[in-house]
Design a protein around this motif. Structure first.
Motif, PDB file in Angstrom:
ATOM      1  N   GLU A  66     -37.738 -35.725   0.719  1.00 14.83           N
ATOM      2  CA  GLU A  66     -38.682 -35.299  -0.028  1.00 14.83           C
ATOM      3  C   GLU A  66     -39.164 -33.609   0.177  1.00 14.83           C
ATOM      4  O   GLU A  66     -38.481 -33.085  -1.079  1.00 14.83           O
ATOM      5  CB  GLU A  66     -40.275 -35.651  -0.644  1.00 14.83           C
ATOM      6  CG  GLU A  66     -39.968 -36.947  -0.806  1.00 14.83           C
ATOM      7  CD  GLU A  66     -41.218 -38.402  -1.180  1.00 14.83           C
ATOM      8  OE1 GLU A  66     -41.750 -39.001  -1.776  1.00 14.83           O
ATOM      9  OE2 GLU A  66     -41.815 -37.925  -0.410  1.00 14.83           O
ATOM     10  N   LYS A  87     -37.590 -24.884  -4.066  1.00  7.75           N
ATOM     11  CA  LYS A  87     -38.164 -23.591  -4.930  1.00  7.75           C
ATOM     12  C   LYS A  87     -38.702 -22.855  -3.260  1.00  7.75           C
ATOM     13  O   LYS A  87     -38.746 -21.735  -4.193  1.00  7.75           O
ATOM     14  CB  LYS A  87     -39.379 -24.806  -4.514  1.00  7.75           C
ATOM     15  CG  LYS A  87     -40.061 -25.552  -5.862  1.00  7.75           C
ATOM     16  CD  LYS A  87     -41.258 -26.366  -5.645  1.00  7.75           C
ATOM     17  CE  LYS A  87     -41.616 -27.175  -6.979  1.00  7.75           C
ATOM     18  NZ  LYS A  87     -43.414 -28.011  -6.784  1.00  7.75           N
ATOM     19  N   VAL A 114     -37.833 -31.108  -2.169  1.00  9.96           N
ATOM     20  CA  VAL A 114     -38.637 -29.447  -2.819  1.00  9.96           C
ATOM     21  C   VAL A 114     -37.480 -28.223  -1.941  1.00  9.96           C
ATOM     22  O   VAL A 114     -37.989 -27.097  -2.875  1.00  9.96           O
ATOM     23  CB  VAL A 114     -40.241 -30.404  -2.115  1.00  9.96           C
ATOM     24  CG1 VAL A 114     -40.924 -28.705  -2.610  1.00  9.96           C
ATOM     25  CG2 VAL A 114     -40.651 -30.977  -3.047  1.00  9.96           C
ATOM     26  N   LEU A 129     -41.307 -24.685   1.796  1.00 16.48           N
ATOM     27  CA  LEU A 129     -41.746 -25.175   0.612  1.00 16.48           C
ATOM     28  C   LEU A 129     -42.317 -24.602   0.179  1.00 16.48           C
ATOM     29  O   LEU A 129     -42.870 -25.505  -1.544  1.00 16.48           O
ATOM     30  CB  LEU A 129     -42.562 -26.572   1.303  1.00 16.48           C
ATOM     31  CG  LEU A 129     -41.572 -27.658   2.131  1.00 16.48           C
ATOM     32  CD1 LEU A 129     -41.962 -28.964   2.224  1.00 16.48           C
ATOM     33  CD2 LEU A 129     -39.754 -27.714   1.356  1.00 16.48           C
TER      34      LEU A 129
END
Length: 424
Positions: free
Chosen positions: A31, A39, A35, A217
């Motif tokens: 995960e 981003k 991200v 992140l």
């Protein structure tokens, strides 16, 4: 005693404050990478660099705009001239005007070569993105490994603090009853405080890792990230037989090598352009003159060209040739660097793997069960405090060796992927 009370108060306040300012976010490694790819601002900025290069490639396809010149226009009435037909309404009977349209035509394939050069630059920006991604992905994965390592360390000390607090409480009761000496109680209490201070130190260390991870992140400052994956060895088994394959893959996949090769192509194309610059461009023109010639309305063709008498672009050509040689040397340096990195990292991985293989699968659970047994025997006073403390040191030391081995294997594995230039 005042020092002990102050330390305990500090621990309590630190824990309370941390809980108040943090929003805990549980996230898996997979995960986190999703991200990160979506981003991370460095990746977004590099993608924009590609778009800018593509825009320059589009611009290079256009011809130079034609040039329109209007001159010799008199805005006042001139007498003693031959009257001419009006141009606009009644204006123009006594006026002179000259107009010219000029178009530059690039010779020696300059336009085509410049388009090809811009395409090479687009390709180079894509390799730059791969290099930025490779660097940041290594940082991201190793940072998560450090956080996992730190999380496991905290679990060890939290477990020991919980256990030793019960023992300390029991010893305090025994001290009040006069069944033990104060020295035994203080020794146990000192161990409890030492563990709590170590836990604080670990939490301070993880804050630095948190800062790095949240920056990668793009997470808010008040969040606290917890990696949900178990702290395990790398899934893939690596063999020395694959070493030669990795060396070849690095030549094809490492972005720094691809960037060097792209710069070679760029330098070679630039040399073609500099050679083409020896040939001057041609400017073709069509001119119109009204009232300034023996003819009332004169239309004529023209052509202009620079004469390459003094400047034959020799300096720029020589510089372009030297740039090619420089880029070839850079490529060779990166090839040697990649080979050395792959071999060095893999050797370190193998050494750490040998240590890992000597640790039996049941060794860690055996350590845990022995600790429980020693704690029980210590409560029952079947073993002395010295024996219990010695085993406690051995237990923590061995648990740290296991964690260190896991961390180093994960880091060497990631460093090997970084050196090869792709996920293995």
């Amino acid at each position: 005693m005042k020092k002990i009370i102050f330390t305990l108060l500090y621990i309590h306040c630190f824990s309370f404050f941390s809980a108040q300012i943090s929003d805990t976010v549980s996230i898996s490694r997979k995960e986190a990478e999703t991200v990160f790819l979506d981003k991370n601002l460095d990746l977004i900025a590099q993608r924009l660099e590609i778009s800018q290069a593509e825009a320059r490639a589009v611009q290079a396809k256009y011809w130079p705009n034609p040039k329109l010149s209007i001159s010799e226009v008199n805005l006042w009435r001139t007498y003693d001239i031959e009257e001419q037909p009006a141009l606009v309404g009644n204006w123009g009977k006594n006026s002179q005007i000259s107009a010219e349209i000029e178009q530059v035509i690039q010779t020696a394939g300059k336009r085509r070569k410049n388009i090809e050069l811009q395409k090479i630059e687009v390709e180079g920006e894509k390799y730059e993105l791969q290099e930025v991604l490779r660097e940041l992905k290594k940082t991201l994965r190793n940072t998560m490994t450090e956080i996992l390592y730190n999380q496991e360390q905290q679990k060890i000390y939290q477990g020991q603090i919980s256990s030793i607090e019960k023992l300390t409480k029991s010893y305090n009761n025994q001290l009040n009853l006069g069944n033990i000496s104060k020295a035994e109680y203080v020794r146990l209490k000192a161990q409890e405080i030492e563990f709590k201070k170590k836990l604080i130190s670990l939490r301070q260390e993880i804050e630095d890792r948190q800062t790095e991870l949240k920056a990668l992140l793009m997470m808010p400052a008040h969040s606290y990230l917890v990696i949900s994956d178990p702290f395990a060895m790398p899934d893939k088994e690596l063999s020395e037989l694959e070493l030669s394959q990795w060396l070849e893959k690095a030549k094809e996949n490492r972005p720094d090598i691809l960037i060097s090769k792209n710069k070679e192509k760029h330098a070679e194309k630039n040399l073609e352009i500099q050679n083409a610059m020896k040939t001057p461009d041609i400017a073709v023109s069509i001119g119109y003159d009204r009232g300034g010639n023996i003819m009332k309305d004169f239309i004529g063709l023209g052509v202009s060209v620079d004469l390459p008498v003094f400047d034959r672009n020799k300096g720029n050509i020589q510089e372009a040739r030297l740039e090619i040689q420089k880029m070839k040397n850079e490529t060779q340096k990166n090839l040697l660097k990649s080979e050395n990195e792959i071999v060095s990292v893999f050797r370190n991985y193998l050494r750490t793997q040998q240590v890992s293989e000597e640790i039996d699968d049941t060794y860690e659970s055996t350590l845990d069960s022995l600790l429980v047994s020693h704690e029980k025997n210590f409560r029952l006073r079947n073993i002395s405090m010295l024996e219990y403390m010695d085993f406690l040191d051995t237990y923590i030391s061995n648990k740290m060796i296991i964690l260190d081995t896991k961390k180093e294997l994960n880091q060497y594995y990631e460093n090997l992927q970084y050196a090869v230039g792709q996920d293995l």
